[in-house]
Design an enzyme around this catalytic site. Sequence first.
Site, short mmCIF file in Angstrom:
data_model
loop_
_atom_site.label_atom_id
_atom_site.label_comp_id
_atom_site.label_asym_id
_atom_site.label_seq_id
_atom_site.Cartn_x
_atom_site.Cartn_y
_atom_site.Cartn_z
N LYS A 117 -40.39 53.89 17.74
CA LYS A 117 -40.27 52.46 17.97
C LYS A 117 -39.74 51.79 16.70
O LYS A 117 -40.13 52.14 15.58
CB LYS A 117 -41.65 51.91 18.34
N SER A 197 -44.70 45.89 24.45
CA SER A 197 -43.77 45.89 23.33
C SER A 197 -43.16 47.25 23.07
O SER A 197 -42.07 47.34 22.51
CB SER A 197 -44.45 45.35 22.06
N SER A 221 -49.61 47.60 24.68
CA SER A 221 -48.19 47.87 24.43
C SER A 221 -47.81 49.34 24.41
O SER A 221 -46.64 49.66 24.29
CB SER A 221 -47.76 47.21 23.11
#
Length: 527
Positions: A117, A197, A221
Amino acid sequence: MYAVIRLRSTAVLLALAGLVAAPVPALAAVPAQPGPSLGFDLDAATIPELQQRMDHGRLSAVALTQAYLRRIDALDGKVHAVVAVDPAALRAAAASDVRRRTGHTLGQLDGIPVLLKDNIDTRTLPATAGSRALPRSRPAADAALVDRLQRGGAVILGKTNLSEWANYRSTHATSGWSGIGGQTNDPYVLDRNPCGSSSGSGAAVAATLAQVAIGTETDGSIVCPAGANDVVGEKPTLGLVSRTGVVPISAEQDTAGPMARHVVDTAITLSVLQGRDAADPATAAIPANQPRDYAALLRPGALRGARIGVWRMAGQDADVDRVVQDAVRTLTSRGATVVEVDPPYQDQIGAAESPALLTEFKRDVNAYLTHRPGHPANLNELIAFNRKDPVELSKFGQELFEQAAAAPSPADPTYRAQRATATSLARRSIDETLAAQHLDAIVAPTNSPAWKTTYGTGDAFVLGSSTPAAVAGYPNVSVPAGFAGPLPIGVSFFAGRWADARVLALAAAFEKAAPARRAPAFIPTIG
């Protein structure tokens, strides 16, 4: 800008790596389905199966990495999950092959491509949190978790898109959008939202653009994009994985964790990620007897004799109700005793969590930005940057940034009471429920079916079960459980502190008993 440095061409990466390899197929020749060029179904392959192939000379880490890079070239134009690939990826894969040939492999992740990420620091690529304020941010060191992955032999394939600032900028934010990466799409239905997210990490794994991806979670998330993208996601116990070098929201709730298509791959990756880090005090609490090999503890019969609480969250979505009922039938058919539960204090937890996070975000993001010279140095400067930028506020505002800037200090008594209330009640909601019914874990729906992506009104979120485990700092793993038409629905297993091995074992047994995952079809839209 960040997009300019994207290196998606396999041929370019081969040149950078200095490797001699077979000719790279033209883009038009890349198969739309997983894995035929390798001679097996890449989407279905687990890490142990890949390792066995590499051990027997039927696969190399370079060939595996090339296959994923080709899929990124071929398919990510639909999904927009990958913002950059690492120019050192094939070099790392070649080094893995040398280790294997000489009998020096580093473990079960050696040679396995992993995406990160884009709020995780790496020296080879910018770490932007999706923000145009940090397009050239080059951290001086890799995040601690990246160092652990590399020491385990993993091939860092690149960075995934995320909801900008981990979805903590606006009360009307759209999940999966960032100023750097644009909008990530759900690969099952492309105009639907990938949730949470860690949206790029979930969508990339679902689309078979990497074997594993690393996400981060403050509240939902990891598990929500896992559910919405039909993959497995494990939010570990707080402190099990170091947060050093990860863009923060709150040290009281943040954690990184693995996302994969199979529970065994998630367990293998968590085993490598976990460990103490002097720079992250939360890791000092890891018990001396915490398991070190979660995959070794996965048993097909783990459900037999287990007592599972089912938190149905019923009546909000008919498809969710059906999938949960199907999950209950699976659990009971495999010998588990299922008890209906309704964990208490949920309204009080939410009411205390939200204002506490505002204070914690200002504190923690300011501390992170002090180590990023040449860019906005604090939250107020980020707010000012966004007001001037032509893209950042084009889809939605920055209400949470502004509220956090005005939030009280961590020494404020009201804040301290809010955090104490949120954490203690979240822990009690799980601990008391487990104790009252003598339960091994609680199972609940992870997500409702993905909604159509729009801008200006926020996510059309119906339900989620992430908050108790997220605020408590307890482990939570989402596993595929069913579909609403073409849209995936997951169920989550969560339990008490440090019970990561238990929830992974239960999730793996459920996965084997009722394999629900299927590869995405990249449908443009549905009625």
